[in-house]
Design a protein around this motif. Structure first.
Motif, PDB file in Angstrom:
ATOM      1  N   VAL A 106       0.833  -1.204   0.000  1.00 26.68           N
ATOM      2  CA  VAL A 106       0.000   0.000   0.000  1.00 26.68           C
ATOM      3  C   VAL A 106       0.868   1.256   0.000  1.00 26.68           C
ATOM      4  O   VAL A 106       0.656   2.188  -0.780  1.00 26.68           O
ATOM      5  CB  VAL A 106      -0.950   0.008   1.222  1.00 26.68           C
ATOM      6  CG1 VAL A 106      -1.733   1.287   1.293  1.00 26.68           C
ATOM      7  CG2 VAL A 106      -1.881  -1.187   1.157  1.00 26.68           C
ATOM      8  N   SER A 107       1.865   1.294   0.867  1.00 26.77           N
ATOM      9  CA  SER A 107       2.652   2.512   1.040  1.00 26.77           C
ATOM     10  C   SER A 107       3.810   2.625   0.061  1.00 26.77           C
ATOM     11  O   SER A 107       4.481   3.653   0.015  1.00 26.77           O
ATOM     12  CB  SER A 107       3.195   2.566   2.471  1.00 26.77           C
ATOM     13  OG  SER A 107       4.091   1.501   2.693  1.00 26.77           O
ATOM     14  N   GLN A 108       4.047   1.599  -0.742  1.00 29.80           N
ATOM     15  CA  GLN A 108       5.198   1.580  -1.639  1.00 29.80           C
ATOM     16  C   GLN A 108       5.110   2.671  -2.712  1.00 29.80           C
ATOM     17  O   GLN A 108       6.066   3.415  -2.929  1.00 29.80           O
ATOM     18  CB  GLN A 108       5.278   0.205  -2.297  1.00 29.80           C
ATOM     19  CG  GLN A 108       6.554  -0.081  -3.013  1.00 29.80           C
ATOM     20  CD  GLN A 108       6.594  -1.530  -3.443  1.00 29.80           C
ATOM     21  OE1 GLN A 108       5.562  -2.181  -3.551  1.00 29.80           O
ATOM     22  NE2 GLN A 108       7.781  -2.046  -3.691  1.00 29.80           N
ATOM     23  N   ASP A 109       3.980   2.789  -3.372  1.00 34.32           N
ATOM     24  CA  ASP A 109       3.838   3.729  -4.483  1.00 34.32           C
ATOM     25  C   ASP A 109       3.415   5.124  -4.037  1.00 34.32           C
ATOM     26  O   ASP A 109       3.698   6.098  -4.726  1.00 34.32           O
ATOM     27  CB  ASP A 109       2.805   3.197  -5.483  1.00 34.32           C
ATOM     28  CG  ASP A 109       3.220   1.852  -6.056  1.00 34.32           C
ATOM     29  OD1 ASP A 109       4.431   1.599  -6.114  1.00 34.32           O
ATOM     30  OD2 ASP A 109       2.332   1.076  -6.426  1.00 34.32           O
ATOM     31  N   LEU A 110       2.726   5.215  -2.911  1.00 31.96           N
ATOM     32  CA  LEU A 110       2.188   6.503  -2.475  1.00 31.96           C
ATOM     33  C   LEU A 110       2.961   7.046  -1.287  1.00 31.96           C
ATOM     34  O   LEU A 110       3.501   6.289  -0.481  1.00 31.96           O
ATOM     35  CB  LEU A 110       0.711   6.345  -2.100  1.00 31.96           C
ATOM     36  CG  LEU A 110      -0.196   5.874  -3.229  1.00 31.96           C
ATOM     37  CD1 LEU A 110      -1.563   5.546  -2.673  1.00 31.96           C
ATOM     38  CD2 LEU A 110      -0.308   6.935  -4.300  1.00 31.96           C
ATOM     39  N   ASP A 111       2.965   8.353  -1.148  1.00 30.82           N
ATOM     40  CA  ASP A 111       3.622   8.997  -0.016  1.00 30.82           C
ATOM     41  C   ASP A 111       2.615   9.115   1.126  1.00 30.82           C
ATOM     42  O   ASP A 111       1.642   9.852   1.035  1.00 30.82           O
ATOM     43  CB  ASP A 111       4.129  10.380  -0.419  1.00 30.82           C
ATOM     44  CG  ASP A 111       4.821  11.089   0.719  1.00 30.82           C
ATOM     45  OD1 ASP A 111       5.414  10.390   1.572  1.00 30.82           O
ATOM     46  OD2 ASP A 111       4.774  12.330   0.757  1.00 30.82           O
ATOM     47  N   CYS A 112       2.849   8.377   2.214  1.00 28.61           N
ATOM     48  CA  CYS A 112       1.945   8.364   3.360  1.00 28.61           C
ATOM     49  C   CYS A 112       2.449   9.243   4.498  1.00 28.61           C
ATOM     50  O   CYS A 112       1.947   9.168   5.610  1.00 28.61           O
ATOM     51  CB  CYS A 112       1.758   6.936   3.882  1.00 28.61           C
ATOM     52  SG  CYS A 112       1.036   5.829   2.691  1.00 28.61           S
ATOM     53  N   SER A 113       3.462  10.064   4.244  1.00 30.08           N
ATOM     54  CA  SER A 113       4.078  10.824   5.333  1.00 30.08           C
ATOM     55  C   SER A 113       3.145  11.880   5.904  1.00 30.08           C
ATOM     56  O   SER A 113       3.239  12.223   7.079  1.00 30.08           O
ATOM     57  CB  SER A 113       5.371  11.478   4.856  1.00 30.08           C
ATOM     58  OG  SER A 113       5.090  12.388   3.809  1.00 30.08           O
TER      59      SER A 113
END
Length: 167
Positions: A106-113
């Motif tokens: 889930v967090s690999q492609d999108l920036d969840c910061s």
């Protein structure tokens, strides 16, 4: 940013009218008893936080929504930094599938910061639906966790429906 403040009021009376007085009754003591007024009630206000309000809403939802082996419960939790979805069989107290922003797919492609956005919620809904379908789960009961059904919660639910879950 609006803050809700719920309060509960507790009334306590501190009158001592039921106590018995023993002693000589003179005209001054009778006048003193007749003029005795009970003190006003004591009001205590207990403030509740937004988290306590959400947990109360979640408890009300949980009275009605229960996960069974045939139809497990899809439970959603969101924090300021992450978002989690679990499929739970409440009869065995067992998590059957899960997806969150902590997982690499889930967090690999999108920036969840900056925290979960609607786009990230859609990705979590897609991941939980794929995980459920791989395990043979097609129907779930949706538990919104006390959160309003809009924004990220609605995006997660719609994405899970689009990818094959029924609820």
């Amino acid at each position: 940013m609006s803050m809700s403040l719920s309060s509960s009021i507790v009334l306590q009376s501190s009158s001592s009218s039921s106590s018995s007085w023993v002693g000589p009754k003179s005209s001054s003591s009778v006048a003193m008893i007749a003029n005795h007024r009970p003190s006003p009630p004591l009001i205590i206000i207990e403030a509740r936080t937004r988290r306590e309000d959400r947990e109360a809403r979640h408890a009300r939802v949980r009275k009605k929504v229960e996960g069974t082996p045939e139809r497990p419960r899809l439970c959603v939790f969101r924090s300021n930094k992450h978002m989690y979805a679990q499929v739970i069989d409440d009869t065995k107290m067992h998590t059957l599938a899960s997806a969150s922003t902590m997982q690499k797919p889930v967090s690999q492609d999108l920036d969840c910061s900056a925290g979960p956005t609607i786009e990230i919620a859609k990705r979590i809904g897609e991941a939980i639906a794929k995980s459920c379908l791989d395990k043979g789960i097609t129907m779930v009961a949706f538990d919104r966790g006390g959160y309003p059904y809009h924004g990220r919660i609605q995006a997660l639910a719609d994405a899970a429906r689009e990818h094959g879950l029924q609820f």
